[in-house]
Motif scaffolding. Sequence first.
Motif, PDB file in Angstrom:
ATOM      1  N   ASP A 468       0.820  -1.214   0.000  1.00 14.22           N
ATOM      2  CA  ASP A 468       0.000   0.000   0.000  1.00 14.22           C
ATOM      3  C   ASP A 468       0.852   1.262   0.000  1.00 14.22           C
ATOM      4  O   ASP A 468       0.370   2.334  -0.355  1.00 14.22           O
ATOM      5  N   THR A 472       0.390   4.589  -2.658  1.00 12.99           N
ATOM      6  CA  THR A 472       0.350   6.004  -2.316  1.00 12.99           C
ATOM      7  C   THR A 472       1.441   6.778  -3.056  1.00 12.99           C
ATOM      8  O   THR A 472       1.226   7.897  -3.525  1.00 12.99           O
ATOM      9  N   PRO A 475       0.293   6.843  -7.338  1.00 11.57           N
ATOM     10  CA  PRO A 475      -1.154   6.596  -7.398  1.00 11.57           C
ATOM     11  C   PRO A 475      -1.606   6.254  -8.820  1.00 11.57           C
ATOM     12  O   PRO A 475      -1.288   6.971  -9.758  1.00 11.57           O
TER      13      PRO A 475
ATOM     14  N   THR D 311      -6.274   3.623  -1.148  1.00 10.99           N
ATOM     15  CA  THR D 311      -5.058   4.423  -1.163  1.00 10.99           C
ATOM     16  C   THR D 311      -5.331   5.881  -0.816  1.00 10.99           C
ATOM     17  O   THR D 311      -6.495   6.294  -0.690  1.00 10.99           O
ATOM     18  N   LEU D 312      -4.278   6.640  -0.648  1.00  7.12           N
ATOM     19  CA  LEU D 312      -4.352   8.074  -0.334  1.00  7.12           C
ATOM     20  C   LEU D 312      -5.228   8.299   0.897  1.00  7.12           C
ATOM     21  O   LEU D 312      -5.986   9.264   0.974  1.00  7.12           O
ATOM     22  N   THR D 314      -4.498   9.172   3.798  1.00  3.52           N
ATOM     23  CA  THR D 314      -4.117  10.215   4.759  1.00  3.52           C
ATOM     24  C   THR D 314      -5.041  11.420   4.680  1.00  3.52           C
ATOM     25  O   THR D 314      -5.010  12.276   5.549  1.00  3.52           O
TER      26      THR D 314
END
Lengths: 493, 493, 451, 451
Positions: A468, A472, A475, D311-312, D314
């Motif tokens: 993962d 990030t 992307p 994902t992402l 945060t």
Amino acid sequence: WDEPLIFELSKPGRVGFTLPEPIEDVEVQIPEKLRRKSLELPEVSEPEVVKHYTRLSEMNYGVDSGIYPLGSCTMKYNPKINEEFANHPKVAFIHPYQDQRTVQGALQIMWELEQWLKEITGMDRFTLQPAAGANGEFTGVMIMRAYHLDRGETQRDEIIVPDSAHGTNPASAAMAGFRVIEIPSNEQGMVDLEALENAVSERTAGIMLTNPNTLGIFEEDILEIAKIVHKAGGLLYYDGANLNGILGKVRPGDMGFDIVHINLHKTFSTPHGGGGPGAGPVGVKKHLVDYLPVPLVDFDGEKYYLNYDVPKSIGKVKEFYGNFTVLVRALTYLKIMGRDGLREAAEVAVLNANYLAQKLKGTRGYELPHKELRKHEVVFSAEPMRKETGVKALDVAKRLLDFGLHAPTIYFPLIVHEALMIEPTETVSKEELDAYVEALKKISEEAYTNPEIVKSAPHNTAVKRVDDVLATKKPIVTWRMYKELKKKGEVDY
Amino acid sequence: WDEPLIFELSKPGRVGFTLPEPIEDVEVQIPEKLRRKSLELPEVSEPEVVKHYTRLSEMNYGVDSGIYPLGSCTMKYNPKINEEFANHPKVAFIHPYQDQRTVQGALQIMWELEQWLKEITGMDRFTLQPAAGANGEFTGVMIMRAYHLDRGETQRDEIIVPDSAHGTNPASAAMAGFRVIEIPSNEQGMVDLEALENAVSERTAGIMLTNPNTLGIFEEDILEIAKIVHKAGGLLYYDGANLNGILGKVRPGDMGFDIVHINLHKTFSTPHGGGGPGAGPVGVKKHLVDYLPVPLVDFDGEKYYLNYDVPKSIGKVKEFYGNFTVLVRALTYLKIMGRDGLREAAEVAVLNANYLAQKLKGTRGYELPHKELRKHEVVFSAEPMRKETGVKALDVAKRLLDFGLHAPTIYFPLIVHEALMIEPTETVSKEELDAYVEALKKISEEAYTNPEIVKSAPHNTAVKRVDDVLATKKPIVTWRMYKELKKKGEVDY
Amino acid sequence: MGKHYIPNSAHKEEMLREIGFKSIEDLFSDIPKGVVQEFNLPEGKSEYEVFLEMNEILNKNKTVLEMPTFLGAGAYFHYVPAHVKHLIERSEFITSYTPYQAEISQGMLQALFEYQSLIGELVGLEIVNASMYDWGTALGEAARMAARVKRKNKFVVPRHIHPERKMVLETFVKGAGIEIEYVKWNEKGQMDLEELKEKAKDAAGVYVELPNFFGIIEEQIKEIGEIAHENDALFVVGVDPTILGIVEAPGNLGADIVVGEASFLGSALNFGGPRAGIFAIKNDKALIRQMPGRIIGMTKDAEGKRAFVMTLQTREQHIRRAKATSNICSNEALVAVAAAIHLASLGPKGLEKLGEIILKNTAYFKKRLSEVAEIPFDAVNFKDVPATFEIPYEVIHEKLLERGIHGGFYLKPYFPELGETALLAVTETTRREWVEALVKNVKEILDEAEL
Amino acid sequence: MGKHYIPNSAHKEEMLREIGFKSIEDLFSDIPKGVVQEFNLPEGKSEYEVFLEMNEILNKNKTVLEMPTFLGAGAYFHYVPAHVKHLIERSEFITSYTPYQAEISQGMLQALFEYQSLIGELVGLEIVNASMYDWGTALGEAARMAARVKRKNKFVVPRHIHPERKMVLETFVKGAGIEIEYVKWNEKGQMDLEELKEKAKDAAGVYVELPNFFGIIEEQIKEIGEIAHENDALFVVGVDPTILGIVEAPGNLGADIVVGEASFLGSALNFGGPRAGIFAIKNDKALIRQMPGRIIGMTKDAEGKRAFVMTLQTREQHIRRAKATSNICSNEALVAVAAAIHLASLGPKGLEKLGEIILKNTAYFKKRLSEVAEIPFDAVNFKDVPATFEIPYEVIHEKLLERGIHGGFYLKPYFPELGETALLAVTETTRREWVEALVKNVKEILDEAEL
């Protein structure tokens, strides 16, 4: 197995649709500058579509696959009878703007559901509009906001939230424009009354609480908490995520809460759908009814109707009347369960959680912090294991997958290090609980003898541990991004 | 994975049911000597039942799982829209003895379906009653029997069947009391006309033929065959198992057949259900209408009705009116396909079979006996492979499973040694055909380089090769047999 | 026109080219020219149009949910729990075929083994097949089997056998030269044992139903079995499985073969089909060899792990062809699995309770019916109750229907000696209001008729 | 009472004993005594009783299949192919939750990635989230996001925005101190660019809908976007995805953010919910950081194999809590997957054809409507058509309903200046007979009114 993307199954010329012809072949043109130039959707036939998504489904774990003890998510069995009505033609084929005389059944369902929810929570009125728990929280804090503003108390811009709260609580409060005041938990895992006393002031709009809280611990001082907050002029908001632990035993309204939201998809067994649709009805005490979203559903003794006459309403938090099919499922469930069944559900949910807690307790590497008596869920800490073997909660979770079991919620609540938050629910059997405890014990043994096998888990799943961090860092969230990167040679997967 | 038997999941006290209370608690007793003493059914809750059968389903390969080219079975895609009507409340909740004015929709469905079948086959009248192909065959031969007896030709006690015929053909003929005369195929894989000439006599009741036959070869001499049989006073029976290969191209009725059965679950895409329910409607030419089972469905221009007035009827071959939900599915399919779609299905089914045949042809170990041009299916022989490597058709079939593919029908028809009978149907894609050919080529390569891997296949399945000899030697067909043997220590599984 | 079901519809040219054909017509060049004709059929339609069309047709049906309905007579409105339907609609089950490849069909094989096992427990016999088409065809096969086993050609059945089953039976035995003998009923509406004793001589088999066609629980099952066995006949019992939570297993009452209707569990009415025939026999080698239909057996795999497979296939037509025990090939597997799931969900308590409810509802119904009709037989009924009316039953039927109530099954065409008698039925689904409405309306109709 | 859902209901004593508790009440000893009350609720019922009860309630609804219905206004009767419903009802999909454990959730993750990808293609943008609650909440989040990104607090929308969305938008921005400015429409029923230029000053975002609330295809999308960008505002386009087979992707017309309603594909009307909000943005780091909602990304597993994962994260509330981009957690994943399956089945040709059919049906409908009403705006419509009647619309509505026809959405309460105008809509599902019936009946009603 590997299943390609639907785009990769495309072959030009294939069709997967049928459509009726237009009524008449009328000449009509989209203005040239708006005309679509190209559209790169896949071209696949219906059998391919069906095989593709059938295979994908088989790469997914659901409640029907086995125990799914995701803490705070109440992954209970979703009765199939509920689906029958959610998919009923009399539900599917009604338009939200139909003349109300033609949708009396739909309105009755909403009205009846509200009566159940009122009695279950001890509230005076409900809106069924919110689409999810967080949407309900937003509704609730907007009601707080409207209430204080209406009373001219414009200075009330703070909402108190315990450090064990769901992340959505502070997020919702912030969305409504409030400052979030976080207060610590005491060593029992409950709200620290002194900290609360210090936190409340004339700026306090209210407090958001989950009870039982996210540790699965019932806030014993709830009456005291209510008194402190009310005395300071604030309101109490009940986050219903954990309602399953007290269903039919005690009511938020009787504990002093002014606003409540309920996750129908948790407590009332509507399916979670891979993340939604859910439903987060919000109930309030009398003094807040005037602020509820429009419309409400009323009954004049003869017919049901949508009531838009809510003068101080906060407006709408979602289009139309909420996730109607979810409401249908929940009402079906409630009618089957009844008073006796709801209480039985809570009792066995709590029994199952405590059974699991007691059976696992004492296993090397896992620690049971805070009070022992739990409600519907229990939070263990794998901190000793991490310190002693390097095996983290994440590794334990991944290793559980190898046993064909779903992992618990991990790293939440934030106040427990290496948290393993386990909520079995009432719909699993003793044998399943025993097998879960066995697996956790086995993993502990592995952690202390062969930690690598745990750290590199899972081994028996469709894919191995998923990276993962890479996701990030680089992307790729659509096919068009992927194609671009692939062309540039920037991805090898 | 291993899934226990439902009996092994039982724990006393669990319930998986709800039932309404009796209308009144009337005192009524079963005579003492008939009262049930004990009943050893499993005690399981609904979530356990659902998980158990969900897991079992995931251990099963269906049409939605991938290519399923079981020869002579026409495992085509089963459209989901058909299920919607098969499960419709207006289908589920009607009783077969309802006043016919209250089931006009059901009768209309049967009547409309009959019209389609008549035109597709060139027959004059259909019964929809038979539950399956074999039940249809029995109906057909009973009609032959009744016809000849009615005409006083009591000596007609023989039915001719080619050696390539489905096993049900001779079995059905025998069931109706006929002697079965088997005739050989010629080297082209078709009926040997000379053998036929020799076989017919005044004892001939008829012939049962599949066309295209089980080799996938169209009987080019069909008009000649019809002439020979008819001249001898016999009737021609068409086994519709292979109708998919000529759908919309040519009609059995026009080829000279007097009786036809259709497998709706093959040709008209109703699901096979793990072996049933299917449906085997039987159509006849005018001179045989009087012998059809009762009731027929008729339409008087205003209403549909059940017609029991069939004076020479053979009676009934099944209770009520057939497998109604299967009929509903088939009609839905026909309406969507239409004339153009049915022909397209046959054309692509035949194209797919020939494509596969040509692509595989020449691969070491597989032989393509008989005529090259096939219809909907093709039969290869793995005899060269067996001779040269010891790898049998069975091994090839099992090895295919390792590639995630379903095996073809094997060891049938009997006239081809080590037969691999492949029927892709029109609902698979070119890519799937290519992958199937690739797998068969790969297996050929393995057979000649590493035969053990093929002989010990499958390797990647839920269970390894299943011992069917043991199953016959030590039959265990119920839990009570198993318990008994287990107690005696006679089984270790 | 269904191109959405046919992926290669768009690639015909490409594929033909690859295999050296010029046109699709080349692939059909073997069809004799003169034979090909145009098909007079409608063109295909879009799914939505067919959706509307089918809905319109189906809406012409009036269901038992829309009018209180008192029909039984071999098809009963039982409630099927939603999870049963959900599970058998799982595509891996419903779209699969006969589990020829055991290794990738363990799910269906085990489910069918469980069906066999559950039925085995219910009926008290050890050998059960994976289903026949329905009760009637199972009976037909039982008669044929009895004749094969006993090498005799007489099969004895009660006169009050279900008319559907009677017709199927007669068709099934015709080709085998078996003769059916009928035994009359006595004043209790049950098989007359005296006549049976007479007729059982030289019989290959004796058959009795539980409950019988009049809904009556035959009390002398055991005695009938004894008479059968005294005459060296097989004792065949036909049973409604929903009664077996309260009534002794036929296997324990002497049955050699049990037939019955599995679809009473797990299936809706469906206008009478699909159904699934129960077929169970004693664990006796001579019988097993003659048993029709597919059987699933437990065995192990190459690694010694438990596994399931089709077994005893040498009795079947794909090996024995003209000498097979029966021609049955496709059976009613999915209906059987539905029955198994329903049975497993009911468990022993549920099946007993179901039986009790129906027994009580039937008794209540009979009491209420007796207010407006005469009950010809004094016995214990289950579901079906015969009731004799003072005026022609067709009048009552007609007037009830006008009032939105559907009466029972008129017996006169089958048993003229019973006069204006109809068979009316209830199950666990029957509501008090429905019975009230029936009785009230029949009273009114009778009153009107008197005027 | 639901014991059939609760396996351990029968084992409470046994389990309590094992863990050293005496009674269930011990487990609840932490609840303050005075608080516990009796619950005044009905007892549980059997599934069958609830089945009857729910059927009875639902039968009080009259569906659009039972009466020609011309309602649109943000909810449209589209036909959903049966396989779409079948697939999303697969229990592995519907009973799963947010795919926290990627390794056993690849199915849902990939399906959502495909949803994002398909929407990305449709709207012409690279970043798409896995769904918001609906179009309205997506718009609310877009306004908030624009304000965060641009650090300004004005958001400009057309006055002819959908009333539902308007209300949701206003509630969503209230707490953030964002002000909504409304721009009037011109004589063509489209956004007035002169007023827009005025109001766009200091705007964080400018919003336009396609088609707009009057069903009109706004012609000057590009120009509106340019005005937005000239004022350093984000250009937000709200779109009905069913138009995108024939209308250019908003991303290619300058949109920075696209919102819309995904449930128009793959979902039934369902009385207005569940729905699923489309939310897509340009591939711009500054925007991505501020984007609300969950996103699925492609990555690889430990062996280098392609895999999918959330994902992402945060940006989300479980990490950033009070500083999250939004509080959204549960979304509408299954509705999004349904839309994806429907879109994949349609493909480029299907979506184009769907657009064409609706466009033609709307044009035909408008022509027919003009026989009985005045069409206030001269423009190209898609689905919705405003029509102004000579007599009070409420009278027409009432009389149509008596005749089994359901009219449109009355506009006067929202836009009084439009007088007796209603918004009537068609889609690909509208039948010629329905339109005939509407026109004929309105004619008759008007004739009657004149008398």
